[in-house]
Design an enzyme around this catalytic site. Structure first.
Site, PDB file in Angstrom:
ATOM      1  N   ASP A 183     -40.389  13.152 -12.206  1.00 16.97           N
ATOM      2  CA  ASP A 183     -41.274  14.183 -12.759  1.00 16.97           C
ATOM      3  C   ASP A 183     -42.486  14.436 -11.865  1.00 16.97           C
ATOM      4  OD1 ASP A 183     -39.598  14.560 -14.881  1.00 16.97           O
ATOM      5  OD2 ASP A 183     -40.821  13.495 -16.346  1.00 16.97           O
ATOM      6  N   ASP A 196     -35.000  21.931 -19.789  1.00 20.68           N
ATOM      7  CA  ASP A 196     -35.465  22.403 -18.484  1.00 20.68           C
ATOM      8  C   ASP A 196     -34.309  22.774 -17.568  1.00 20.68           C
ATOM      9  OD1 ASP A 196     -38.049  21.940 -19.111  1.00 20.68           O
ATOM     10  OD2 ASP A 196     -38.071  19.914 -18.299  1.00 20.68           O
ATOM     11  N   LYS A 252     -45.927  13.230 -23.835  1.00 24.97           N
ATOM     12  CA  LYS A 252     -44.928  14.096 -24.475  1.00 24.97           C
ATOM     13  C   LYS A 252     -43.614  13.354 -24.630  1.00 24.97           C
ATOM     14  CE  LYS A 252     -42.457  17.075 -21.839  1.00 24.97           C
ATOM     15  NZ  LYS A 252     -41.007  17.036 -22.079  1.00 24.97           N
ATOM     16  N   ASN A 253     -43.173  12.714 -23.538  1.00 22.06           N
ATOM     17  CA  ASN A 253     -41.846  12.097 -23.542  1.00 22.06           C
ATOM     18  C   ASN A 253     -41.774  10.860 -24.415  1.00 22.06           C
ATOM     19  OD1 ASN A 253     -40.985  14.116 -21.922  1.00 22.06           O
ATOM     20  ND2 ASN A 253     -40.860  12.900 -20.041  1.00 22.06           N
TER      21      ASN A 253
HETATM   22  C1  UD1 Z   1     -36.276  12.001 -19.504  1.00 22.30           C
HETATM   23  C2  UD1 Z   1     -37.531  12.824 -19.485  1.00 22.30           C
HETATM   24  C3  UD1 Z   1     -37.661  13.599 -18.173  1.00 22.30           C
HETATM   25  C4  UD1 Z   1     -37.549  12.648 -16.993  1.00 22.30           C
HETATM   26  C5  UD1 Z   1     -36.288  11.798 -17.119  1.00 22.30           C
HETATM   27  C6  UD1 Z   1     -36.162  10.763 -16.011  1.00 22.30           C
HETATM   28  C7  UD1 Z   1     -37.822  13.356 -21.814  1.00 22.30           C
HETATM   29  C8  UD1 Z   1     -37.862  14.398 -22.866  1.00 22.30           C
HETATM   30  N1  UD1 Z   1     -37.514  13.755 -20.592  1.00 22.30           N
HETATM   31  O1  UD1 Z   1     -35.183  12.913 -19.472  1.00 22.30           O
HETATM   32  O2  UD1 Z   1     -38.924  14.246 -18.152  1.00 22.30           O
HETATM   33  O3  UD1 Z   1     -37.471  13.416 -15.808  1.00 22.30           O
HETATM   34  O4  UD1 Z   1     -36.266  11.121 -18.379  1.00 22.30           O
HETATM   35  O5  UD1 Z   1     -37.292   9.971 -15.968  1.00 22.30           O
HETATM   36  O6  UD1 Z   1     -38.117  12.196 -22.064  1.00 22.30           O
HETATM   37  N2  UD1 Z   1     -27.366  11.607 -17.330  1.00 22.30           N
HETATM   38  C9  UD1 Z   1     -25.991  11.668 -17.411  1.00 22.30           C
HETATM   39  N3  UD1 Z   1     -25.409  11.306 -18.607  1.00 22.30           N
HETATM   40  C10 UD1 Z   1     -26.121  10.892 -19.685  1.00 22.30           C
HETATM   41  C11 UD1 Z   1     -27.531  10.842 -19.577  1.00 22.30           C
HETATM   42  C12 UD1 Z   1     -28.124  11.205 -18.384  1.00 22.30           C
HETATM   43  O7  UD1 Z   1     -25.319  12.040 -16.472  1.00 22.30           O
HETATM   44  O8  UD1 Z   1     -25.519  10.572 -20.729  1.00 22.30           O
HETATM   45  C13 UD1 Z   1     -28.009  11.964 -16.039  1.00 22.30           C
HETATM   46  C14 UD1 Z   1     -28.878  13.202 -16.130  1.00 22.30           C
HETATM   47  O9  UD1 Z   1     -28.110  14.377 -15.905  1.00 22.30           O
HETATM   48  C15 UD1 Z   1     -29.852  12.950 -15.015  1.00 22.30           C
HETATM   49  C16 UD1 Z   1     -30.049  11.436 -15.022  1.00 22.30           C
HETATM   50  O10 UD1 Z   1     -28.921  10.925 -15.698  1.00 22.30           O
HETATM   51  O11 UD1 Z   1     -29.327  13.330 -13.776  1.00 22.30           O
HETATM   52  C17 UD1 Z   1     -31.329  10.964 -15.704  1.00 22.30           C
HETATM   53  O12 UD1 Z   1     -31.334  11.406 -17.029  1.00 22.30           O
HETATM   54  P1  UD1 Z   1     -32.186  10.684 -18.164  1.00 22.30           P
HETATM   55  O13 UD1 Z   1     -32.826   9.457 -17.624  1.00 22.30           O
HETATM   56  O14 UD1 Z   1     -31.311  10.550 -19.357  1.00 22.30           O
HETATM   57  O15 UD1 Z   1     -33.313  11.736 -18.445  1.00 22.30           O
HETATM   58  P2  UD1 Z   1     -33.708  12.433 -19.816  1.00 22.30           P
HETATM   59  O16 UD1 Z   1     -33.763  11.419 -20.909  1.00 22.30           O
HETATM   60  O17 UD1 Z   1     -32.890  13.650 -20.018  1.00 22.30           O
END
Ligand code: UD1
Length: 438
Positions: A320, A130, A26-27
């Protein structure tokens, strides 16, 4: 409201046996669909999973001016069937992603980078997604600013404008964010000059995306490492690309066997994307075989020993899969310390697990779980995709009946989860539950 009902006599009483086939991630699939925006013409993403999010992403791309056909359904391969998304991208896009679609799918933010790169401007609603933490966007936005865009938040939208086109820069991320890495790579492939992005995420889904972008004509070095070097090109071409198998779904099946007992072949699962996870399960007493060319096998016929987990960006233990580790710890022999470093609110799941009789305590981003021989069935609520699936697995280790409400979350990540589980020998069915709001 739809829910899942799980009936069990406890761990090891109804072993899961047989084979499951794992589809595309999915991701990854959702980001590959966004990447299609970078090249006018027909892009085909194959091995997309049969989940709602893929259709929502298809609608979003249509809103942006594309014609999209998502073909999924039950075929010869059993319950989990690879589908494909056929995306016709026009020369002129309409770079505005509306709130009603974006709020249903956090991954929609991945259209931001491609839209700014293609159109020089974009207006993308701030996402929902989520219930697992604040999930900021600061790194996405700072990176786009570094590439020359003027970015502001206006009436619930991210508005980014760069009339003269994006210009290469040297960027670094505070944290290896998956989403920020994806957006910034997709923005920089069409920027003028060579962009270097440091401290990027290294998840297999990022390598999958970079693989597709390279096939489209992008020039990217360092794929799989912590620094990506992207040499901008003027134009990309559409391609056909196969989505990488879902390592989180594969890992879920490994935990399913660890929790319930049994002997399962996870066909299509890539063991090398789950090294830490499978090593931990093996040291805890599961039998893990990774020598097959198509997938791996996990077997367990006894209660496993507890193990500690610390979630970290890839190749660390995936956040995850943390709820599954917690569910397993709840019925393992010993005490486990679980540390969540990526999404602070993931421990909402612990409260639901406690309703099934798990002996656990959380403090900040640590949880201590003392294993019990058996849990006790109860009504619980799924707050996100992984927590929902982990509650179903916990239900397999709980004596009596467990109902998991808000199971639509589970369907967002796991095609036919209840049906596949019952095909493996578990007593899991879909039921109607009373709506709590009425
Ligand atoms: C993606 C996945 C999710 C997985 C995660 C980490 C998708 C759709 N989802 O989420 O299932 O759990 O990677 O492997 O692909 N953060 C910030 N600022 C930013 C970006 C992120 O503070 O600009 C923080 C987020 O709040 C979080 C952490 O960084 O605490 C990780 O986020 P990120 O790696 O970006 O996850 P997603 O891409 O949202």
């Amino acid at each position: 409201m739809e829910g899942f009902q799980v009936v069990s006599r406890g761990p090891l009483t109804a072993p899961l046996t047989g084979e499951v086939r794992v589809g595309g991630a999915k991701n990854s699939a959702l980001k590959l669909m966004s990447a299609a925006l970078l090249a006018p013409g027909r892009t085909v993403v194959t091995n997309v999973p049969d989940i709602l999010d893929v259709h929502v992403m298809g609608h979003l791309l249509e809103e942006l001016g594309c014609s999209v056909t998502v073909e999924v359904g039950n075929g010869d391969e059993g319950a989990v069937v690879a589908g494909r998304a056929v995306i016709d991208v026009p020369e002129e896009l309409h770079p505005e992603a509306p709130y009603d679609l974006v709020r249903r799918l956090r991954a929609s933010i991945s259209v931001l980078g491609p839209l700014v790169a293609r159109c020089g401007r974009a207006r993308v609603a701030l996402p929902g997604g989520d219930n697992i933490g604040s999930r900021g966007l600061d790194m996405h936005l700072t990176g786009l600013r570094e590439l020359g865009a003027e970015v502001r938040i206006e009436h619930g939208f991210v508005v980014a404008e760069v009339p003269g086109g994006l210009r290469a820069s040297n960027l670094w991320l505070d944290f290896p964010s998956v989403g920020a890495t994806e957006n910034l790579v997709m923005a920089s492939v069409l920027a003028q000059g060579t962009t270097v992005i440091d401290n990027v995420a290294r998840e297999p889904e990022i390598s999958d995306l970079c693989g597709m972008l390279r096939a489209m004509g992008a020039v990217i070095d360092g794929v799989g490492g912590s620094t990506l070097t992207v040499e901008g090109v003027d134009r990309l071409v559409p391609v056909e690309h196969e989505t990488v198998p879902d390592r989180i779904v594969s890992g879920t099946w490994a935990f399913a066997v660890a929790v319930a007992g049994g002997d399962l072949t996870v066909a299509g699962g890539r063991a090398h994307h789950l090294d830490i996870v499978l090593d931990k399960l093996a040291s805890a007493g599961a039998e893990v075989s990774t020598d097959s060319a198509d997938g791996f096998r996990v077997a367990a016929d006894k209660r496993l020993e507890s193990f500690d987990v610390v979630t970290l960006p890839y190749p660390g233990f995936p956040t995850d899969l943390q709820p599954f580790a917690m569910a397993l710890a709840a019925v393992s022999d010993g005490t486990a310390m679980i540390t969540e470093n990526v999404f602070e609110a993931r421990f909402m799941f612990a409260q639901e697990l406690a309703r099934l009789g798990a002996d656990l305590r959380t403090d900040g981003h640590h949880a201590v779980v003392r294993g019990r021989p058996v849990l006790s069935g109860a009504p619980v609520v799924a707050h996100d995709i992984r927590a929902g699936a982990a509650l179903v697995l916990a239900g397999l280790a709980a004596e009596g009946t467990t109902t998991v409400a808000e199971s639509h979350h589970i369907d967002r990540g796991y095609p036919s989860f209840a049906e596949v589980l019952s095909g493996l020998g578990a007593d899991v069915t879909r039921i109607d539950l009373p709506d709590p709001e009425r």
